[in-house]
Scaffold this motif. Structure first.
Motif, PDB file in Angstrom:
ATOM      1  N   GLU A   1      -0.798  -6.999   5.756  1.00 25.31           N
ATOM      2  CA  GLU A   1      -1.888  -6.074   5.263  1.00 25.31           C
ATOM      3  C   GLU A   1      -3.188  -6.451   5.994  1.00 25.31           C
ATOM      4  OE1 GLU A   1      -2.670  -6.546   1.199  1.00 25.31           O
ATOM      5  OE2 GLU A   1      -2.971  -4.374   0.695  1.00 25.31           O
TER       6      GLU A   1
ATOM      7  N   SER B   1      -6.114   1.070   1.443  1.00 21.53           N
ATOM      8  CA  SER B   1      -5.022   0.769   2.062  1.00 21.53           C
ATOM      9  C   SER B   1      -4.441   2.294   2.485  1.00 21.53           C
ATOM     10  CB  SER B   1      -3.847   0.357   1.054  1.00 21.53           C
ATOM     11  OG  SER B   1      -3.861   1.433  -0.118  1.00 21.53           O
TER      12      SER B   1
ATOM     13  N   SER C   1      -6.437  -3.706  -3.290  1.00 22.47           N
ATOM     14  CA  SER C   1      -5.786  -3.042  -2.191  1.00 22.47           C
ATOM     15  C   SER C   1      -6.870  -2.830  -1.377  1.00 22.47           C
ATOM     16  CB  SER C   1      -5.048  -1.939  -2.756  1.00 22.47           C
ATOM     17  OG  SER C   1      -5.811  -0.995  -3.241  1.00 22.47           O
TER      18      SER C   1
ATOM     19  N   ALA D   1      -5.207  -3.664   8.138  1.00 23.52           N
ATOM     20  CA  ALA D   1      -7.014  -3.198   7.700  1.00 23.52           C
ATOM     21  C   ALA D   1      -7.786  -3.552   8.972  1.00 23.52           C
ATOM     22  CB  ALA D   1      -7.258  -4.130   6.650  1.00 23.52           C
TER      23      ALA D   1
ATOM     24  N   GLU E   1      -7.361   2.636  -5.854  1.00 24.65           N
ATOM     25  CA  GLU E   1      -7.813   1.963  -5.024  1.00 24.65           C
ATOM     26  C   GLU E   1      -8.971   0.940  -5.850  1.00 24.65           C
ATOM     27  OE1 GLU E   1      -8.349   3.589  -1.391  1.00 24.65           O
ATOM     28  OE2 GLU E   1      -6.331   2.762  -0.582  1.00 24.65           O
TER      29      GLU E   1
END
Length: 263
Positions: A111, A162, A143, A115, A94
């Protein structure tokens, strides 16, 4: 009561030397019983260890003159930091995905929605969990997503990978600043070695369009939104210090550079 122990306790007693009264003897007996019954081991916190959060509030003009310095090292109210992970809160993959320029994170789907959900859960103990959260400064670098979550006036900065690992910290309210100024509210580091990451955030005046940091060979473009600016980057100064520069771009196109060590 054992005479030797009584003698040792008496040496530690700050009271004037005299014949002990009945109350003195009773006090010594209770103290001895307390000492003899204390067989438990010292407890250690189960919370995640963290590097000292470095927290500063300073305001400076676009021309670089320092205007004010306020509460330094307000570690609980303006930098209480927690995180999970191995050598750092984010994985090496990441950190490797990091980009110097942030992209807007759409929290309504995909995504961004993931998050947002993770950050809301991760920061639920910061502020009033029962109030409706407001989200700003939602960005993604590689990410890793980040955002400011505000509940009933209590703001939290969340940085989320992620895989659901990351950090969160309480930050100050947006400061009311002159149009061409910014302040540095919170900065620091988390993790070590290949897992080290750095973060910095603060408030920005209404004429500040862009903020660019130069730090240890990296160019970091901050996200400026809703009176705040936020930025993070991998492998900065181990103690969280900003040793490079801040460049402010104003709405009229003018720029000014401030040395980081001046802060």
């Amino acid at each position: 009561m054992n005479n030797d122990l009584r003698s040792r306790l008496a040496e530690l007693d700050a009271a004037p030397r005299r014949e002990p009264s009945a109350a003195d003897i009773d006090r010594e007996e209770r103290l001895l019983r307390s000492v003899l019954s204390d067989t438990g081991r010292p407890e250690r916190s189960a919370g995640a260890a963290f590097r000292r959060p470095l927290v500063r509030r300073l305001a400076f003009t676009a021309a670089g003159g320092v205007l004010a310095a306020g509460a330094a090292a307000v570690a609980v109210t303006a930098g209480g930091l927690f995180g999970i992970g191995g050598s750092g809160p984010l994985s090496s993959a990441e950190l490797a995905s990091w980009t110097s320029t942030p992209h807007s994170l759409n929290t309504a789907s995909g995504e961004g929605s993931k998050a947002e959900k993770q950050c809301l859960e991760f920061t639920k103990d910061f502020g009033d969990a029962g109030s409706r959260p407001e989200i700003s400064n939602a960005e993604i670098r590689g990410s890793v997503g980040s955002m400011i979550i505000t509940r009933a006036g209590d703001a939290t900065y969340c940085l989320m990978g992620s895989d659901g690992s990351g950090i969160g910290m309480a930050v100050s309210d947006v400061a009311k600043l002159p149009a061409d100024q910014i302040d540095l509210d919170t900065y620091g580091s988390r993790g070590e070695g290949s897992g080290l990451l750095n973060y910095a955030l603060g408030s920005a005046g209404s004429d500040v369009k862009e903020i660019t940091l130069q730090d240890r060979g990296k160019t970091i473009h901050a996200l400026v939104q809703d009176g705040r600016w936020t930025a993070w980057w991998p492998k900065g100064h181990p103690e969280g210090l900003i040793t490079g520069t801040f460049t402010l771009t104003l709405k009229d196109g003018t720029t000014r550079t401030v040395e980081g060590d001046a802060l």
